[in-house]
Scaffold this active site. Structure first.
Site, PDB file in Angstrom:
ATOM      1  N   ARG A 180      -1.404   8.164   4.462  1.00  0.00           N
ATOM      2  CA  ARG A 180      -1.796   8.858   5.690  1.00  0.00           C
ATOM      3  C   ARG A 180      -0.605   9.108   6.626  1.00  0.00           C
ATOM      4  O   ARG A 180      -0.689   9.872   7.558  1.00  0.00           O
ATOM      5  CB  ARG A 180      -2.898   8.062   6.410  1.00  0.00           C
ATOM      6  CG  ARG A 180      -4.230   8.124   5.683  1.00  0.00           C
ATOM      7  CD  ARG A 180      -5.223   7.065   6.173  1.00  0.00           C
ATOM      8  NE  ARG A 180      -4.996   5.759   5.564  1.00  0.00           N
ATOM      9  CZ  ARG A 180      -5.798   4.705   5.724  1.00  0.00           C
ATOM     10  NH1 ARG A 180      -6.866   4.794   6.493  1.00  0.00           N
ATOM     11  NH2 ARG A 180      -5.523   3.548   5.143  1.00  0.00           N
ATOM     12  N   GLY A 182       0.831  -1.210   0.000  1.00  0.00           N
ATOM     13  CA  GLY A 182       0.000   0.000   0.000  1.00  0.00           C
ATOM     14  C   GLY A 182       0.864   1.259   0.000  1.00  0.00           C
ATOM     15  O   GLY A 182       2.043   1.221   0.313  1.00  0.00           O
ATOM     16  N   GLU A 194     -16.439  -0.877   4.411  1.00  0.00           N
ATOM     17  CA  GLU A 194     -15.449   0.087   4.902  1.00  0.00           C
ATOM     18  C   GLU A 194     -16.173   1.324   5.430  1.00  0.00           C
ATOM     19  O   GLU A 194     -17.117   1.802   4.796  1.00  0.00           O
ATOM     20  CB  GLU A 194     -14.503   0.488   3.769  1.00  0.00           C
ATOM     21  CG  GLU A 194     -13.661  -0.660   3.224  1.00  0.00           C
ATOM     22  CD  GLU A 194     -12.846  -1.362   4.286  1.00  0.00           C
ATOM     23  OE1 GLU A 194     -12.120  -0.676   5.043  1.00  0.00           O
ATOM     24  OE2 GLU A 194     -12.928  -2.601   4.381  1.00  0.00           O
ATOM     25  N   ASP A 196       0.348  -3.893   8.102  1.00  0.00           N
ATOM     26  CA  ASP A 196       0.368  -2.823   9.109  1.00  0.00           C
ATOM     27  C   ASP A 196      -0.261  -3.261  10.421  1.00  0.00           C
ATOM     28  O   ASP A 196      -0.803  -2.459  11.159  1.00  0.00           O
ATOM     29  CB  ASP A 196      -0.296  -1.552   8.562  1.00  0.00           C
ATOM     30  CG  ASP A 196      -1.755  -1.753   8.181  1.00  0.00           C
ATOM     31  OD1 ASP A 196      -2.258  -2.878   8.297  1.00  0.00           O
ATOM     32  OD2 ASP A 196      -2.386  -0.758   7.764  1.00  0.00           O
ATOM     33  N   LYS A 254       5.489   3.187   4.290  1.00  0.00           N
ATOM     34  CA  LYS A 254       4.966   3.092   5.664  1.00  0.00           C
ATOM     35  C   LYS A 254       5.586   1.946   6.467  1.00  0.00           C
ATOM     36  O   LYS A 254       5.973   2.129   7.614  1.00  0.00           O
ATOM     37  CB  LYS A 254       3.444   2.914   5.582  1.00  0.00           C
ATOM     38  CG  LYS A 254       2.771   2.567   6.883  1.00  0.00           C
ATOM     39  CD  LYS A 254       1.264   2.660   6.783  1.00  0.00           C
ATOM     40  CE  LYS A 254       0.620   1.378   6.322  1.00  0.00           C
ATOM     41  NZ  LYS A 254      -0.860   1.427   6.452  1.00  0.00           N
TER      42      LYS A 254
HETATM   43  C1  UD1 Z   1      -8.138  -2.748   5.751  1.00  0.00           C
HETATM   44  C2  UD1 Z   1      -9.458  -3.480   5.510  1.00  0.00           C
HETATM   45  C3  UD1 Z   1     -10.427  -3.129   6.645  1.00  0.00           C
HETATM   46  C4  UD1 Z   1      -9.824  -3.520   7.953  1.00  0.00           C
HETATM   47  C5  UD1 Z   1      -8.459  -2.869   8.148  1.00  0.00           C
HETATM   48  C6  UD1 Z   1      -7.776  -3.439   9.349  1.00  0.00           C
HETATM   49  C7  UD1 Z   1      -9.728  -3.689   3.101  1.00  0.00           C
HETATM   50  C8  UD1 Z   1     -10.410  -3.176   1.907  1.00  0.00           C
HETATM   51  N1  UD1 Z   1     -10.009  -3.086   4.253  1.00  0.00           N
HETATM   52  O1  UD1 Z   1      -8.401  -1.362   5.677  1.00  0.00           O
HETATM   53  O2  UD1 Z   1     -11.665  -3.806   6.455  1.00  0.00           O
HETATM   54  O3  UD1 Z   1     -10.685  -3.139   9.031  1.00  0.00           O
HETATM   55  O4  UD1 Z   1      -7.610  -3.122   7.005  1.00  0.00           O
HETATM   56  O5  UD1 Z   1      -6.606  -2.737   9.667  1.00  0.00           O
HETATM   57  O6  UD1 Z   1      -8.959  -4.636   3.009  1.00  0.00           O
HETATM   58  N2  UD1 Z   1      -2.057  -3.027   0.617  1.00  0.00           N
HETATM   59  C9  UD1 Z   1      -1.410  -3.553  -0.474  1.00  0.00           C
HETATM   60  N3  UD1 Z   1      -1.808  -3.170  -1.721  1.00  0.00           N
HETATM   61  C10 UD1 Z   1      -2.838  -2.324  -1.925  1.00  0.00           C
HETATM   62  C11 UD1 Z   1      -3.511  -1.788  -0.803  1.00  0.00           C
HETATM   63  C12 UD1 Z   1      -3.100  -2.173   0.465  1.00  0.00           C
HETATM   64  O7  UD1 Z   1      -0.470  -4.338  -0.321  1.00  0.00           O
HETATM   65  O8  UD1 Z   1      -3.141  -2.049  -3.080  1.00  0.00           O
HETATM   66  C13 UD1 Z   1      -1.587  -3.400   1.963  1.00  0.00           C
HETATM   67  C14 UD1 Z   1      -1.119  -2.208   2.775  1.00  0.00           C
HETATM   68  O9  UD1 Z   1       0.297  -2.019   2.647  1.00  0.00           O
HETATM   69  C15 UD1 Z   1      -1.516  -2.561   4.196  1.00  0.00           C
HETATM   70  C16 UD1 Z   1      -2.663  -3.545   4.027  1.00  0.00           C
HETATM   71  O10 UD1 Z   1      -2.674  -3.951   2.677  1.00  0.00           O
HETATM   72  O11 UD1 Z   1      -0.465  -3.200   4.890  1.00  0.00           O
HETATM   73  C17 UD1 Z   1      -4.022  -2.901   4.365  1.00  0.00           C
HETATM   74  O12 UD1 Z   1      -4.209  -1.767   3.548  1.00  0.00           O
HETATM   75  P1  UD1 Z   1      -4.785  -0.416   4.118  1.00  0.00           P
HETATM   76  O13 UD1 Z   1      -4.884   0.556   3.012  1.00  0.00           O
HETATM   77  O14 UD1 Z   1      -4.051  -0.009   5.338  1.00  0.00           O
HETATM   78  O15 UD1 Z   1      -6.276  -0.887   4.501  1.00  0.00           O
HETATM   79  P2  UD1 Z   1      -7.245  -0.228   5.554  1.00  0.00           P
HETATM   80  O16 UD1 Z   1      -7.885   0.967   4.953  1.00  0.00           O
HETATM   81  O17 UD1 Z   1      -6.583  -0.069   6.845  1.00  0.00           O
HETATM   82 CA    CA Z   2      -4.490  -0.220   7.522  1.00  0.00          CA
END
Ligand code: UD1
Ligand code: CA
Length: 453
Positions: free
Chosen positions: A16, A12, A155, A103, A23
């Site tokens: 933020r 990701g 979400e 994360d 991150k």
């Molecule tokens: C996500 C969940 C949410 C949950 C929360 C818990 C989804 C859609 N939502 O939200 O339901 O409550 O985590 O903390 O999954 N990442 C990738 N590639 C991407 C996007 C994200 O590898 O294209 C990785 C990020 O690096 C991160 C993890 O996936 O480590 C979660 O992504 P993040 O954007 O933080 O999701 P949240 O909005 O926190």
């Molecule tokens: Ca997250």
């Protein structure tokens, strides 16, 4: 447990955080954030781990004992898309897939073990970790049907409904039955935001009547996801407390645990006592029966048994046993103090070795020097190691006596048993047992050793 692969999603953008570095490369307790979920997964005994990273995160230092295979997600198109990137290497490789958001540094191995056992026992298509009430805003809300079955995850940011208050949230850790996952993941449609959400698999499973299991955690902090600096600080506080508890259980006394900061890779020996406002950081090892602090910072250093480090700052220093340092010393990289060395107040040492039993009781500077055993370095001794262009070495033999305020203009050698008078500026070598006095120092004979045992 066999036949389970782990996937960590770490590609990701982490917008933020407002950081120049990815991150999950940000430090927490002296390590990259990512190392925590990786370690939890490795300890859960999965057979292989796949890490999904972006191109700029491909240098992540994921040091665990397990071999980790990285796959690159070229564009951050969502958590579902990220998991799909791992399918390239995992398809047909395992019966179960344990997926962790990168994360999630606080999730415990014991929790992952419980989730996996339950998942296998219930023969679920997917099992997720949940917590209630919501530990943080911005998480996915777990929705249940009238019978209490999980039917969807929405979400918070995509929901038009008012915050229902005490909702159950999605923790971001999942177990999937592998064949079900690889069959259904490619069918997931983009969400309203355009991202492909991993969480959309929950409504797919519900719609098919495929079992969705969940494990509700009593300790919601375990599921704290790190999206902001504030959440990073909260997680670091929790992790530090865990580290302190661990070392107290191992026999370390902390006079004021709240002001004792220990990094994750620090090792401490039994019966060591840590006084307030002390930090032991990086890859530091401290032996048994030591006294650290008050007010010491020890980074990437090796400290033997029975050492005392009071109000001092150590970086990449090595102390053998029975060494006493401080108050107010600065031991810089390459300092090596042999057994029983005593370094008093306002001493700075770098890239130097002090032999067994040598004493530097008061202020002074020793740099680029080799000092023998049983040497007395008087107050104000300075190695003038830098001539404005290069650094030069000073060598002092065993049992030498360096008078107060001696300037040793390097390169220079003071022989074993030799002495310098107070205020001497030593620009030439002093022979063994020689006596050098004055400015510049002259050899005026042989040192008269005081009668003693
Ligand atoms: C996500 C969940 C949410 C949950 C929360 C818990 C989804 C859609 N939502 O939200 O339901 O409550 O985590 O903390 O999954 N990442 C990738 N590639 C991407 C996007 C994200 O590898 O294209 C990785 C990020 O690096 C991160 C993890 O996936 O480590 C979660 O992504 P993040 O954007 O933080 O999701 P949240 O909005 O926190
Ligand atoms: Ca997250």
């Amino acid at each position: 447990m066999t036949n389970c692969a782990g996937v960590v999603l770490a590609a990701g953008k982490g917008t933020r955080m407002k950081s120049k570095v990815p991150k999950l490369m940000l430090p927490m307790c002296g390590r990259e954030l990512l190392s925590f979920p990786l370690e939890a997964l490795a300890e859960a005994g999965v057979d292989q781990i796949v890490l999904v990273v972006s191109r700029d995160g491909s240098g992540l230092d994921h040091s665990t004992d397990m071999t980790i295979q990285s796959v690159i997600q070229e564009q951050p198109l969502g958590t579902g898309h990220a998991l799909d990137c791992a399918s390239r290497v995992l398809h047909g490789q395992a019966d179960h897939i344990l997926v962790l958001n990168g994360d999630l540094p606080l999730v415990r191995t014991s929790t992952l073990d419980r989730m996996l056992s339950q998942h296998i026992a219930q023969k679920a298509s997917v099992t997720l970790l949940t917590a209630a009430p919501s530990p943080a805003a911005g998480m996915g809300r777990v929705l249940r049907d009238a019978e209490g079955n999980i039917c969807d995850i929405v979400e918070t940011r995509d929901s038009s409904e008012a915050d229902p208050g005490n909702w159950e949230c999605n923790g971001g850790a999942y177990c999937f039955e592998a064949s079900w996952l690889w069959e259904n993941l490619p069918k997931v449609q983009p969400s309203a935001s355009g991202e492909i959400y991993l969480t959309s698999l929950i409504s797919s499973a519900y719609g098919q009547g495929a079992g969705v299991g969940s494990l509700l955690l009593d300790e919601p902090t375990e599921l704290l996801g790190i999206n902001t600096r504030y959440q990073l600080a909260l997680a670091e506080e929790v992790m530090r407390e865990r580290i302190r508890l661990h070392w107290m259980d191992e026999g370390v006394t902390m006079i004021d645990p709240r002001t004792t900061f220990l990094d994750a890779d620090v090792r401490l020996g039994q019966d060591t006592v840590i006084y307030p406002n002390t930090m032991v950081l990086g890859k530091s090892n401290v032996g048994e029966d030591c006294t650290l602090g008050p007010g010491s910072t020890i980074r990437d250093s090796q400290v033997g048994d029975r050492c005392r480090v009071v109000a001092s700052f150590l970086t990449e220093a090595t102390l053998e046993s029975g060494v006493s340092v401080g108050p107010y010393c600065h031991l810089r990289p390459g300092t090596y103090l042999e057994e029983g060395v005593h370094v008093g107040t306002f001493a700075e040492i770098k890239n130097s070795r002090l032999g067994q039993g040598t004493a530097m009781g008061h202020f002074g500077y020793i740099g680029d020097a080799t000092v023998g055993e049983g040497v007395n370095l008087g107050a104000g001794t300075v190695t003038c190691n830098y001539d404005g262009e290069s650094k030069h070495r000073t060598t002092i033999g065993d049992e030498a006596f360096i008078g107060s305020d001696t300037m040793l203009v390097a390169p220079v050698e003071v022989g074993p048993g030799a002495a310098t008078g107070a205020g001497a500026v030593v620009t030439h070598d002093v022979p063994p047992s020689g006596l050098a006095v004055g400015v510049p120092a002259r050899i005026v004979g042989t040192r008269k050793k005081p009668a003693g045992p």
